[in-house]
Design a protein around this motif. Structure first.
Motif, PDB file in Angstrom:
ATOM      1  N   MET A 106       5.857   6.173 -10.987  1.00  0.00           N
ATOM      2  CA  MET A 106       5.808   4.714 -11.090  1.00  0.00           C
ATOM      3  C   MET A 106       4.860   4.290 -12.209  1.00  0.00           C
ATOM      4  O   MET A 106       3.934   5.005 -12.565  1.00  0.00           O
ATOM      5  N   SER A 107       5.102   3.098 -12.736  1.00  0.00           N
ATOM      6  CA  SER A 107       4.166   2.423 -13.625  1.00  0.00           C
ATOM      7  C   SER A 107       3.746   1.152 -12.898  1.00  0.00           C
ATOM      8  O   SER A 107       4.579   0.327 -12.566  1.00  0.00           O
ATOM      9  N   ILE A 108       2.445   1.006 -12.660  1.00  0.00           N
ATOM     10  CA  ILE A 108       1.957  -0.099 -11.844  1.00  0.00           C
ATOM     11  C   ILE A 108       1.010  -0.955 -12.686  1.00  0.00           C
ATOM     12  O   ILE A 108       0.050  -0.450 -13.266  1.00  0.00           O
ATOM     13  N   ASP A 109       1.303  -2.263 -12.763  1.00  0.00           N
ATOM     14  CA  ASP A 109       0.518  -3.173 -13.597  1.00  0.00           C
ATOM     15  C   ASP A 109      -0.862  -3.463 -13.010  1.00  0.00           C
ATOM     16  O   ASP A 109      -1.852  -3.464 -13.730  1.00  0.00           O
ATOM     17  N   TYR A 110      -0.923  -3.749 -11.738  1.00  0.00           N
ATOM     18  CA  TYR A 110      -2.197  -4.068 -11.076  1.00  0.00           C
ATOM     19  C   TYR A 110      -2.395  -3.088  -9.929  1.00  0.00           C
ATOM     20  O   TYR A 110      -1.575  -3.013  -9.025  1.00  0.00           O
ATOM     21  N   LEU A 111      -3.497  -2.365  -9.980  1.00  0.00           N
ATOM     22  CA  LEU A 111      -3.675  -1.244  -9.076  1.00  0.00           C
ATOM     23  C   LEU A 111      -5.111  -1.193  -8.563  1.00  0.00           C
ATOM     24  O   LEU A 111      -6.059  -1.213  -9.343  1.00  0.00           O
ATOM     25  N   LYS A 112      -5.281  -1.168  -7.251  1.00  0.00           N
ATOM     26  CA  LYS A 112      -6.577  -0.921  -6.616  1.00  0.00           C
ATOM     27  C   LYS A 112      -6.493   0.458  -5.995  1.00  0.00           C
ATOM     28  O   LYS A 112      -5.582   0.742  -5.225  1.00  0.00           O
ATOM     29  N   MET A 113      -7.458   1.304  -6.336  1.00  0.00           N
ATOM     30  CA  MET A 113      -7.404   2.687  -5.873  1.00  0.00           C
ATOM     31  C   MET A 113      -8.663   3.082  -5.136  1.00  0.00           C
ATOM     32  O   MET A 113      -9.761   2.671  -5.491  1.00  0.00           O
TER      33      MET A 113
ATOM     34  N   ALA B 177       0.856  -1.177   0.000  1.00  0.00           N
ATOM     35  CA  ALA B 177       0.000   0.000   0.000  1.00  0.00           C
ATOM     36  C   ALA B 177       0.897   1.233   0.000  1.00  0.00           C
ATOM     37  O   ALA B 177       1.820   1.338   0.802  1.00  0.00           O
ATOM     38  N   ILE B 178       0.634   2.139  -0.930  1.00  0.00           N
ATOM     39  CA  ILE B 178       1.382   3.392  -0.985  1.00  0.00           C
ATOM     40  C   ILE B 178       0.411   4.525  -1.269  1.00  0.00           C
ATOM     41  O   ILE B 178      -0.690   4.312  -1.752  1.00  0.00           O
TER      42      ILE B 178
END
Length: 72
Positions: free
Chosen positions: A19-26, A10-11
């Motif tokens: 950053m480039s994030i492949d799987y992301l829950k926001m 968690a960030i």
């Protein structure tokens, strides 16, 4: 006995800049700065890897520019 675990981190949106994030829950429910929703959403590398935890509402988008506010 082994327990199946999935690693996750968690960030904050601010920490994710660049950053480039492949799987992301926001969770954009409590954005408090201009452009914060955009920065968070733009971290996802594709739409299939993006999941929003709450439905995005216009009040969650904070824009500094009055033209953007008028658009929404």
């Amino acid at each position: 006995m082994q327990i199946p675990l999935r690693l996750a981190w968690a960030i904050t949106v601010h920490k994710s800049q660049g950053m480039s994030i492949d799987y992301l829950k926001m969770d954009l429910h409590k954005c408090f700065a201009e452009g914060q929703a955009y920065v968070g959403l733009s971290r996802a590398t594709n739409i299939r890897g993006l999941q929003l935890l709450h439905q995005l509402k216009t009040k969650d988008i904070i824009a500094f520019d009055h033209r953007v506010q008028k658009f929404y």
